[in-house]
Design a protein around this motif. Structure first.
Motif, PDB file in Angstrom:
ATOM      1  N   THR A   1      -6.406  11.350  -6.711  1.00  0.00           N
ATOM      2  CA  THR A   1      -7.312  11.635  -7.649  1.00  0.00           C
ATOM      3  C   THR A   1      -8.026  12.813  -7.762  1.00  0.00           C
ATOM      4  O   THR A   1      -7.869  13.184  -8.854  1.00  0.00           O
ATOM      5  CB  THR A   1      -8.669  10.706  -7.307  1.00  0.00           C
ATOM      6  OG1 THR A   1      -7.962   9.330  -7.160  1.00  0.00           O
ATOM      7  CG2 THR A   1      -9.566  10.633  -8.428  1.00  0.00           C
TER       8      THR A   1
ATOM      9  N   ARG B   1       3.956  -5.320  -6.314  1.00  0.00           N
ATOM     10  CA  ARG B   1       4.666  -4.026  -5.775  1.00  0.00           C
ATOM     11  C   ARG B   1       4.755  -4.080  -4.298  1.00  0.00           C
ATOM     12  O   ARG B   1       3.775  -4.518  -3.809  1.00  0.00           O
ATOM     13  CB  ARG B   1       3.876  -2.780  -6.106  1.00  0.00           C
ATOM     14  CG  ARG B   1       4.457  -1.541  -5.730  1.00  0.00           C
ATOM     15  CD  ARG B   1       3.132  -0.393  -6.041  1.00  0.00           C
ATOM     16  NE  ARG B   1       2.193  -0.554  -4.950  1.00  0.00           N
ATOM     17  CZ  ARG B   1       1.089   0.391  -5.170  1.00  0.00           C
ATOM     18  NH1 ARG B   1       1.112   1.338  -6.215  1.00  0.00           N
ATOM     19  NH2 ARG B   1       0.187   0.235  -4.301  1.00  0.00           N
TER      20      ARG B   1
ATOM     21  N   SER C   1       0.765  -1.297   0.075  1.00  0.00           N
ATOM     22  CA  SER C   1       0.154  -0.039   0.010  1.00  0.00           C
ATOM     23  C   SER C   1       0.880   1.272   0.030  1.00  0.00           C
ATOM     24  O   SER C   1       1.777   1.277   0.596  1.00  0.00           O
ATOM     25  CB  SER C   1      -0.763  -0.088   1.442  1.00  0.00           C
ATOM     26  OG  SER C   1      -1.557   1.152   1.323  1.00  0.00           O
TER      27      SER C   1
ATOM     28  N   LYS D   1      -0.106   9.877   2.120  1.00  0.00           N
ATOM     29  CA  LYS D   1       0.917   8.934   1.520  1.00  0.00           C
ATOM     30  C   LYS D   1       2.394   8.809   2.330  1.00  0.00           C
ATOM     31  O   LYS D   1       2.272   8.495   3.260  1.00  0.00           O
ATOM     32  CB  LYS D   1       0.984   8.854  -0.285  1.00  0.00           C
ATOM     33  CG  LYS D   1      -0.227   8.567  -0.749  1.00  0.00           C
ATOM     34  CD  LYS D   1      -0.070   8.379  -2.360  1.00  0.00           C
ATOM     35  CE  LYS D   1      -1.322   7.855  -2.912  1.00  0.00           C
ATOM     36  NZ  LYS D   1      -2.365   9.006  -3.379  1.00  0.00           N
TER      37      LYS D   1
ATOM     38  N   ASP E   1       2.122  15.252 -11.400  1.00  0.00           N
ATOM     39  CA  ASP E   1       1.433  14.294 -10.331  1.00  0.00           C
ATOM     40  C   ASP E   1       2.564  13.727  -9.200  1.00  0.00           C
ATOM     41  O   ASP E   1       3.306  12.844  -9.533  1.00  0.00           O
ATOM     42  CB  ASP E   1       0.841  13.195 -10.966  1.00  0.00           C
ATOM     43  CG  ASP E   1       0.099  12.147 -10.031  1.00  0.00           C
ATOM     44  OD1 ASP E   1       0.366  12.334  -8.732  1.00  0.00           O
ATOM     45  OD2 ASP E   1      -0.809  11.304 -10.361  1.00  0.00           O
TER      46      ASP E   1
ATOM     47  N   THR F   1       2.697   5.424  -9.699  1.00  0.00           N
ATOM     48  CA  THR F   1       1.984   4.158  -8.997  1.00  0.00           C
ATOM     49  C   THR F   1       2.501   2.912  -8.890  1.00  0.00           C
ATOM     50  O   THR F   1       2.782   2.282  -7.938  1.00  0.00           O
ATOM     51  CB  THR F   1       0.719   4.408  -9.448  1.00  0.00           C
ATOM     52  OG1 THR F   1       0.150   5.805  -9.552  1.00  0.00           O
ATOM     53  CG2 THR F   1      -0.207   3.498  -8.620  1.00  0.00           C
TER      54      THR F   1
HETATM   55  N1  0PR Z   1      -1.389   9.661  -8.546  1.00  0.00           N
HETATM   56  C1  0PR Z   1      -0.678   8.902  -8.094  1.00  0.00           C
HETATM   57  C2  0PR Z   1       1.260   8.829  -8.705  1.00  0.00           C
HETATM   58  C3  0PR Z   1      -0.751   7.692  -7.459  1.00  0.00           C
HETATM   59  O1  0PR Z   1       0.047   6.904  -6.909  1.00  0.00           O
HETATM   60  C4  0PR Z   1      -2.201   7.636  -6.881  1.00  0.00           C
HETATM   61  C5  0PR Z   1      -2.448   6.676  -5.841  1.00  0.00           C
HETATM   62  C6  0PR Z   1      -2.966   8.704  -7.163  1.00  0.00           C
HETATM   63  C7  0PR Z   1      -2.652   9.739  -7.921  1.00  0.00           C
HETATM   64  C8  0PR Z   1      -4.421   8.667  -6.657  1.00  0.00           C
HETATM   65  O2  0PR Z   1      -4.547   8.869  -5.282  1.00  0.00           O
HETATM   66  P1  0PR Z   1      -5.637   8.994  -4.470  1.00  0.00           P
HETATM   67  O3  0PR Z   1      -6.001   7.308  -4.474  1.00  0.00           O
HETATM   68  O4  0PR Z   1      -5.315   9.188  -2.934  1.00  0.00           O
HETATM   69  O5  0PR Z   1      -6.783   9.549  -4.729  1.00  0.00           O
HETATM   70  N2  0PR Z   1      -1.844   5.295  -5.742  1.00  0.00           N
HETATM   71  C9  0PR Z   1      -1.920   4.391  -5.080  1.00  0.00           C
HETATM   72  C10 0PR Z   1      -2.374   3.158  -6.016  1.00  0.00           C
HETATM   73  O6  0PR Z   1      -3.132   3.077  -6.687  1.00  0.00           O
HETATM   74  C11 0PR Z   1      -3.301   4.254  -4.244  1.00  0.00           C
HETATM   75  C12 0PR Z   1      -3.537   3.305  -3.081  1.00  0.00           C
HETATM   76  C13 0PR Z   1      -2.902   3.540  -1.776  1.00  0.00           C
HETATM   77  C14 0PR Z   1      -3.830   2.023  -3.208  1.00  0.00           C
HETATM   78  C15 0PR Z   1      -2.967   2.491  -0.901  1.00  0.00           C
HETATM   79  C16 0PR Z   1      -3.893   1.095  -2.223  1.00  0.00           C
HETATM   80  C17 0PR Z   1      -3.676   1.263  -1.253  1.00  0.00           C
HETATM   81  O7  0PR Z   1      -3.749   0.488  -0.160  1.00  0.00           O
HETATM   82  O8  0PR Z   1      -1.865   2.174  -5.776  1.00  0.00           O
END
Ligand code: 0PR
Length: 386
Positions: free
Chosen positions: A95, A357, A35, A231, A194, A169
């Protein structure tokens, strides 16, 4: 005092909640390893509860909370070397950061095409659908960041914006933001960075002398940057930020607000809890730049350690980690992830790259990795990866 019958209901509700919560994985266990979110820093929890009822959407009722919001935005703006003309907004996360930036780009340019790396977060698909915009995808190079030579061909009279990712991501790679900034300056294009994940990593990697590109407002072509405290900011969900180069642009995404004290409201959300704002501010105050640098240094040391252990097993990484994200190649990703989950450990599937990942977050210690590696090896052997 609660009446006796209510006290019983109270206890049984809490008992019921506990039962649901026990079904969840926890960051405290250390077993969540894929995560991009984190166990919030302890001070974040205290701050969050203190501000539970506050609403940053109504500054007349909560001027103190609004002041905290302003201070948090100032901290983030300084971290990103934002100019005096800039303005920041608290948002819900990456997002909303991407949606807000593209909303702004569309309003400022009147155009609809977004040129974006293949590695862009899936929130861009929501953007295309919500705002009727077209995604023009650019392939990555062998280092898994955008192939800069392929950008110029995609620019045309319909281009609304270019996206650069500072901490992808999938693998935590960083696009060549300085070169993208130059192109956007030359072509007079809106350029969104981003940095949802990387924004709280790259400045400190630079302090630690890692070889990473510039990604912030010192690059004159950068229009907006989004960055999440939920994050690598070590804070609680939901807390994102977007910093916009010119405060005048905010008018494009503002509406008149007749029934609240502020004349105008900018951005997507209305009522927003001050809890996460206070939490992120408390963590930023508590850690400061030095504290974050230490967190990042520790994450990078454990990333290196994990990488070595994985290589010793005979597995391969998709690419050398740029930051605290490891992509480990697997022949059968779903089967591996399912089996590992049965053993109580969670990593994320990246189907597109046929890898899993692992993200080394602030709560991930060397001890956790030492517990994880034997289970990881056993799982690999059982599903035929080794
Ligand atoms: N931009 C980037 C580069 C990201 O990695 C993410 C989320 C976003 C935008 C969107 O952010 P929000 O989800 O806060 O709106 N990246 C993670 C992913 O997709 C989000 C995540 C976090 C997924 C924790 C799972 C988790 O347990 O992996």
């Amino acid at each position: 005092m609660e009446p006796k019958n209510k006290r019983n209901i109270h206890c049984s509700i809490l008992q019921e909640l506990n039962e649901y919560r026990e079904k969840d994985f926890t960051f405290a266990s250390g077993h969540i390893l894929g995560s991009m979110c984190t166990q919030p820093h302890p001070i974040a929890k205290e701050a969050y509860i203190k501000f539970l009822e506050t609403n940053t959407g109504d500054p007349e009722l909560f001027p103190g909370t609004k002041e905290i919001e302003f201070k948090l935005i100032t901290f983030i703006s300084e971290l990103l070397n934002a100019p005096k003309t800039a303005i920041g907004q608290i948002i819900s996360g990456g997002t909303e950061g991407n949606i807000t930036a593209m909303w702004l780009a569309k309003r400022l340019t009147g155009k609809k095409e977004i040129i974006l790396p293949e590695s862009a977060h899936f929130s861009f698909q929501k953007i295309a659908s919500l705002m009727d915009m077209k995604l023009v995808s650019v392939p990555l190079n062998e280092h898994y960041y955008v192939d800069i030579t392929k950008i110029k061909d995609k620019i045309n009279e319909n281009t609304a914006a270019i996206l650069g990712i500072a901490g992808s991501t999938e693998l935590g790679t960083i696009d060549p933001i300085p070169e993208l900034s130059e192109i956007c300056l030359d072509e007079n294009l809106f350029f969104h960075v981003d940095a949802a994940f990387g924004g709280f990593v790259i400045p400190f990697l630079k302090d630690l002398n890692f070889d990473v590109p510039e990604f912030d407002f010192r690059l004159k072509g950068v229009s907006t940057i989004s960055l999440d405290a939920h994050k690598m900011g070590y804070s609680a969900i939901p807390l994102g930020t977007i910093v916009i180069r010119d405060k005048k642009w905010l008018d494009e995404i503002s509406v008149e607000s007749h029934c609240i004290s502020s004349r105008k409201q900018a951005g997507i959300l209305g009522t927003r809890s001050g809890g996460p704002v206070a939490a992120a501010y408390a963590v930023a105050r508590y850690l400061g730049r030095d504290g974050y640098r230490k967190v990042v240094e520790n994450c990078m040391n454990i990333t290196k350690y994990t990488e070595e252990k994985i290589m010793e097993m005979g597995l391969t990484l998709v690419t050398k980690p740029t930051m605290n994200v490891l992509g480990v190649k697997m022949k059968n990703v779903p089967e591996f992830v399912k089996k590992l989950s049965e053993y109580g450990w969670k990593v994320n599937k990246i189907d597109r790259l046929s890898c899993i990942r692992i993200v080394i977050m602030p709560q991930t210690t060397k001890k956790i990795i030492d517990e994880f590696i034997p289970v990881f090896r056993k799982t690999c052997e059982e599903v035929g990866e080794l």
